[in-house]
Write a protein that holds these residues in place. Structure first.
Motif, PDB file in Angstrom:
ATOM      1  N   HIS A 293       4.290   4.847  -1.000  1.00  0.00           N
ATOM      2  CA  HIS A 293       3.745   5.002  -2.348  1.00  0.00           C
ATOM      3  C   HIS A 293       4.058   3.737  -3.158  1.00  0.00           C
ATOM      4  CE1 HIS A 293       3.357   6.578  -6.460  1.00  0.00           C
ATOM      5  NE2 HIS A 293       2.593   7.531  -5.938  1.00  0.00           N
ATOM      6  N   PRO A 294       3.136   3.299  -4.035  1.00  0.00           N
ATOM      7  CA  PRO A 294       3.381   2.055  -4.782  1.00  0.00           C
ATOM      8  C   PRO A 294       4.568   2.117  -5.744  1.00  0.00           C
ATOM      9  CG  PRO A 294       1.313   3.095  -5.480  1.00  0.00           C
ATOM     10  CD  PRO A 294       1.775   3.829  -4.282  1.00  0.00           C
ATOM     11  N   ALA A 295       4.944   3.326  -6.198  1.00  0.00           N
ATOM     12  CA  ALA A 295       6.017   3.395  -7.194  1.00  0.00           C
ATOM     13  C   ALA A 295       7.162   4.318  -6.801  1.00  0.00           C
ATOM     14  CB  ALA A 295       5.434   3.848  -8.540  1.00  0.00           C
ATOM     15  N   ALA A 296       6.880   5.397  -6.091  1.00  0.00           N
ATOM     16  CA  ALA A 296       7.916   6.385  -5.774  1.00  0.00           C
ATOM     17  C   ALA A 296       8.467   6.174  -4.367  1.00  0.00           C
ATOM     18  CB  ALA A 296       7.331   7.792  -5.896  1.00  0.00           C
ATOM     19  N   GLN A 297       9.614   6.816  -4.095  1.00  0.00           N
ATOM     20  CA  GLN A 297      10.255   6.719  -2.776  1.00  0.00           C
ATOM     21  C   GLN A 297       9.594   7.750  -1.844  1.00  0.00           C
ATOM     22  OE1 GLN A 297      12.794   4.473  -3.030  1.00  0.00           O
ATOM     23  NE2 GLN A 297      13.773   4.564  -1.038  1.00  0.00           N
ATOM     24  N   VAL A 298       8.304   7.529  -1.601  1.00  0.00           N
ATOM     25  CA  VAL A 298       7.501   8.509  -0.861  1.00  0.00           C
ATOM     26  C   VAL A 298       6.684   7.774   0.195  1.00  0.00           C
ATOM     27  CG1 VAL A 298       5.515  10.098  -1.097  1.00  0.00           C
ATOM     28  CG2 VAL A 298       7.355  10.157  -2.781  1.00  0.00           C
ATOM     29  N   VAL A 299       6.538   8.398   1.369  1.00  0.00           N
ATOM     30  CA  VAL A 299       5.669   7.824   2.394  1.00  0.00           C
ATOM     31  C   VAL A 299       4.593   8.857   2.757  1.00  0.00           C
ATOM     32  CG1 VAL A 299       6.994   8.553   4.446  1.00  0.00           C
ATOM     33  CG2 VAL A 299       5.641   6.463   4.548  1.00  0.00           C
ATOM     34  N   MET A 300       3.385   8.357   3.030  1.00  0.00           N
ATOM     35  CA  MET A 300       2.268   9.223   3.413  1.00  0.00           C
ATOM     36  C   MET A 300       1.914   8.969   4.867  1.00  0.00           C
ATOM     37  SD  MET A 300      -1.682   9.114   2.064  1.00  0.00           S
ATOM     38  CE  MET A 300      -1.824   7.344   2.190  1.00  0.00           C
ATOM     39  N   THR A 301       1.642  10.036   5.593  1.00  0.00           N
ATOM     40  CA  THR A 301       1.084   9.886   6.945  1.00  0.00           C
ATOM     41  C   THR A 301      -0.228  10.661   6.983  1.00  0.00           C
ATOM     42  OG1 THR A 301       2.187  11.856   7.837  1.00  0.00           O
ATOM     43  CG2 THR A 301       3.386   9.757   8.007  1.00  0.00           C
ATOM     44  N   ALA A 302      -1.186  10.153   7.752  1.00  0.00           N
ATOM     45  CA  ALA A 302      -2.479  10.839   7.894  1.00  0.00           C
ATOM     46  C   ALA A 302      -3.059  10.456   9.246  1.00  0.00           C
ATOM     47  CB  ALA A 302      -3.434  10.420   6.779  1.00  0.00           C
ATOM     48  N   GLY A 303      -3.862  11.343   9.811  1.00  0.00           N
ATOM     49  CA  GLY A 303      -4.406  10.999  11.122  1.00  0.00           C
ATOM     50  C   GLY A 303      -5.396  11.993  11.675  1.00  0.00           C
ATOM     51  N   HIS A 304      -5.492  11.979  12.998  1.00  0.00           N
ATOM     52  CA  HIS A 304      -6.537  12.732  13.684  1.00  0.00           C
ATOM     53  C   HIS A 304      -6.290  14.240  13.687  1.00  0.00           C
ATOM     54  CE1 HIS A 304      -8.163   9.002  16.022  1.00  0.00           C
ATOM     55  NE2 HIS A 304      -8.047   8.811  14.733  1.00  0.00           N
ATOM     56  N   ASP A 305      -5.095  14.681  13.241  1.00  0.00           N
ATOM     57  CA  ASP A 305      -4.885  16.140  13.178  1.00  0.00           C
ATOM     58  C   ASP A 305      -5.377  16.716  11.843  1.00  0.00           C
ATOM     59  OD1 ASP A 305      -2.969  15.269  11.426  1.00  0.00           O
ATOM     60  OD2 ASP A 305      -1.301  16.371  12.318  1.00  0.00           O
ATOM     61  N   ARG A 306      -6.219  15.920  11.125  1.00  0.00           N
ATOM     62  CA  ARG A 306      -6.934  16.361   9.919  1.00  0.00           C
ATOM     63  C   ARG A 306      -6.025  16.638   8.726  1.00  0.00           C
ATOM     64  NH1 ARG A 306      -8.633  18.376  14.488  1.00  0.00           N
ATOM     65  NH2 ARG A 306     -10.819  18.313  15.079  1.00  0.00           N
ATOM     66  N   SER A 307      -4.847  16.048   8.719  1.00  0.00           N
ATOM     67  CA  SER A 307      -3.953  16.341   7.600  1.00  0.00           C
ATOM     68  C   SER A 307      -3.362  15.074   6.981  1.00  0.00           C
ATOM     69  CB  SER A 307      -2.833  17.268   8.048  1.00  0.00           C
ATOM     70  OG  SER A 307      -2.076  16.608   9.033  1.00  0.00           O
ATOM     71  N   VAL A 308      -3.041  15.194   5.694  1.00  0.00           N
ATOM     72  CA  VAL A 308      -2.328  14.152   4.960  1.00  0.00           C
ATOM     73  C   VAL A 308      -0.995  14.754   4.561  1.00  0.00           C
ATOM     74  CG1 VAL A 308      -2.311  12.732   2.861  1.00  0.00           C
ATOM     75  CG2 VAL A 308      -4.475  13.168   4.038  1.00  0.00           C
ATOM     76  N   SER A 309       0.107  14.090   4.909  1.00  0.00           N
ATOM     77  CA  SER A 309       1.435  14.615   4.566  1.00  0.00           C
ATOM     78  C   SER A 309       2.213  13.600   3.746  1.00  0.00           C
ATOM     79  CB  SER A 309       2.231  14.937   5.833  1.00  0.00           C
ATOM     80  OG  SER A 309       1.573  15.913   6.590  1.00  0.00           O
ATOM     81  N   LEU A 310       3.007  14.112   2.799  1.00  0.00           N
ATOM     82  CA  LEU A 310       3.846  13.254   1.958  1.00  0.00           C
ATOM     83  C   LEU A 310       5.303  13.621   2.189  1.00  0.00           C
ATOM     84  CD1 LEU A 310       1.830  13.568  -1.380  1.00  0.00           C
ATOM     85  CD2 LEU A 310       1.742  11.668   0.221  1.00  0.00           C
ATOM     86  N   PHE A 311       6.145  12.597   2.359  1.00  0.00           N
ATOM     87  CA  PHE A 311       7.572  12.813   2.592  1.00  0.00           C
ATOM     88  C   PHE A 311       8.400  12.011   1.592  1.00  0.00           C
ATOM     89  CE2 PHE A 311       5.250  13.168   6.543  1.00  0.00           C
ATOM     90  CZ  PHE A 311       5.718  14.355   7.094  1.00  0.00           C
ATOM     91  N   GLN A 312       9.472  12.627   1.113  1.00  0.00           N
ATOM     92  CA  GLN A 312      10.430  11.921   0.267  1.00  0.00           C
ATOM     93  C   GLN A 312      11.307  11.094   1.214  1.00  0.00           C
ATOM     94  OE1 GLN A 312      10.765  12.809  -3.246  1.00  0.00           O
ATOM     95  NE2 GLN A 312      11.939  10.924  -3.342  1.00  0.00           N
ATOM     96  N   VAL A 313      11.374   9.787   1.026  1.00  0.00           N
ATOM     97  CA  VAL A 313      12.144   8.967   1.957  1.00  0.00           C
ATOM     98  C   VAL A 313      13.548   8.740   1.406  1.00  0.00           C
ATOM     99  CG1 VAL A 313      12.202   6.819   3.250  1.00  0.00           C
ATOM    100  CG2 VAL A 313      10.026   7.810   2.639  1.00  0.00           C
ATOM    101  N   ASP A 314      14.518   9.431   2.004  1.00  0.00           N
ATOM    102  CA  ASP A 314      15.905   9.189   1.600  1.00  0.00           C
ATOM    103  C   ASP A 314      16.723   8.622   2.758  1.00  0.00           C
ATOM    104  OD1 ASP A 314      16.206  11.376   3.225  1.00  0.00           O
ATOM    105  OD2 ASP A 314      16.945  12.736   1.681  1.00  0.00           O
TER     106      ASP A 314
END
Length: 262
Positions: free
Chosen positions: A20-41
């Motif tokens: 994420h451009p501002a938060a401590q967050v990472v996004m994953t997306a792919g062929h399983d048709r989903s977008v997921s967001l994770f807090q990166v600690d």
């Protein structure tokens, strides 16, 4: 560190991983048709949320520059989705008027947050407004466009053709300012402009990544690379500079562990 997406591993191939451009967050997306967001600690990396897009294997997903939206294109669709992170709403953009493409896959977002550049077929490049997701203008290069990159100030676009030519566009007037040939390129694959606008990196199917100064790119039609990086033996599919322009990452998705830091 633990895997960033350890709380929800993807069932299919991951097409996108982005911070994420501002938060401590990472996004994953792919062929399983989903977008997921994770807090990166780095300790647990808890999942924040996942959204599922029915019958929509994701080709590419990106955070908007302000970090409030996620834009996702599919592997075989002409529509794309806009996920609003504030409201949690998912908006399908069924058809962009004036864009007649069978598939919308590859796209770039301008660093100032104004535009979305969609790569069409037959060398067409469609410039969309980020605000309205409507067509602003269409540009066309010779041959087929394989990759594009905005300059850091969003005033120009570098478009790399399958034939190894790079076209430089003025975003405001949509005119082609210059074009040059990438030295020794049989087929263009990926392109990146450094954040300080000093360098342009072009990667081709041979695995060679040529590094140019932007001055040379704007002046010469056959510029000499400052450096030719020969470390990859398979097609260079990703080039990217770190924010301070001290490191260039070059990678190939066709071989395991084919990632080099220069």
């Amino acid at each position: 560190c633990l895997p960033a997406n350890q709380e929800r591993l993807a069932d299919g191939k991951l097409a996108t991983v982005q911070f994420h451009p501002a938060a401590q967050v990472v996004m994953t997306a792919g062929h399983d048709r989903s977008v997921s967001l994770f807090q990166v600690d780095g300790i647990r990396n808890p999942k924040i949320q996942s959204i599922y897009l029915e019958n929509f294997p994701i080709y590419k997903a990106r955070f908007s520059v302000d970090g409030e939206q996620v834009i996702a294109t599919g592997t075989h669709h002409r529509m794309f989705f806009v996920y609003d992170m504030m409201s949690g709403s998912i908006t399908p953009i069924e058809k962009v008027r004036g864009v007649d493409e069978r598939f919308l896959r590859s796209f770039e977002l301008s660093p100032d947050g104004s535009f979305m550049l969609v790569t069409g077929t037959s060398g067409y490049l469609h410039l969309l407004s980020m605000k309205t997701k409507e067509l602003v203008s269409t540009m066309k290069i010779n041959g087929r466009c394989t990759a594009s990159a905005f300059t850091p100030d969003s005033s120009q676009i570098y478009s790399y053709s399958k034939e190894g030519e790079v076209f430089i566009w003025d975003v405001r007037s949509r005119k082609c300012l210059h074009k040059f040939e990438d030295e020794g390129s049989l087929e263009g694959k990926c392109i990146a402009v450094s954040r300080n606008n000093q360098y342009v990196a072009c990667g081709s199917t041979s695995g060679v990544v040529n590094l140019y100064t932007t001055d040379a790119c704007l002046r010469a039609s056959h510029p000499k690379p400052v450096k030719a990086i020969m470390n990859l033996v398979t097609s260079a599919t990703c080039v990217t500079f770190n924010p301070t322009t001290e490191i260039l990452a070059v990678a190939s998705c066709e071989a395991d562990e084919a990632v080099k830091l220069v």
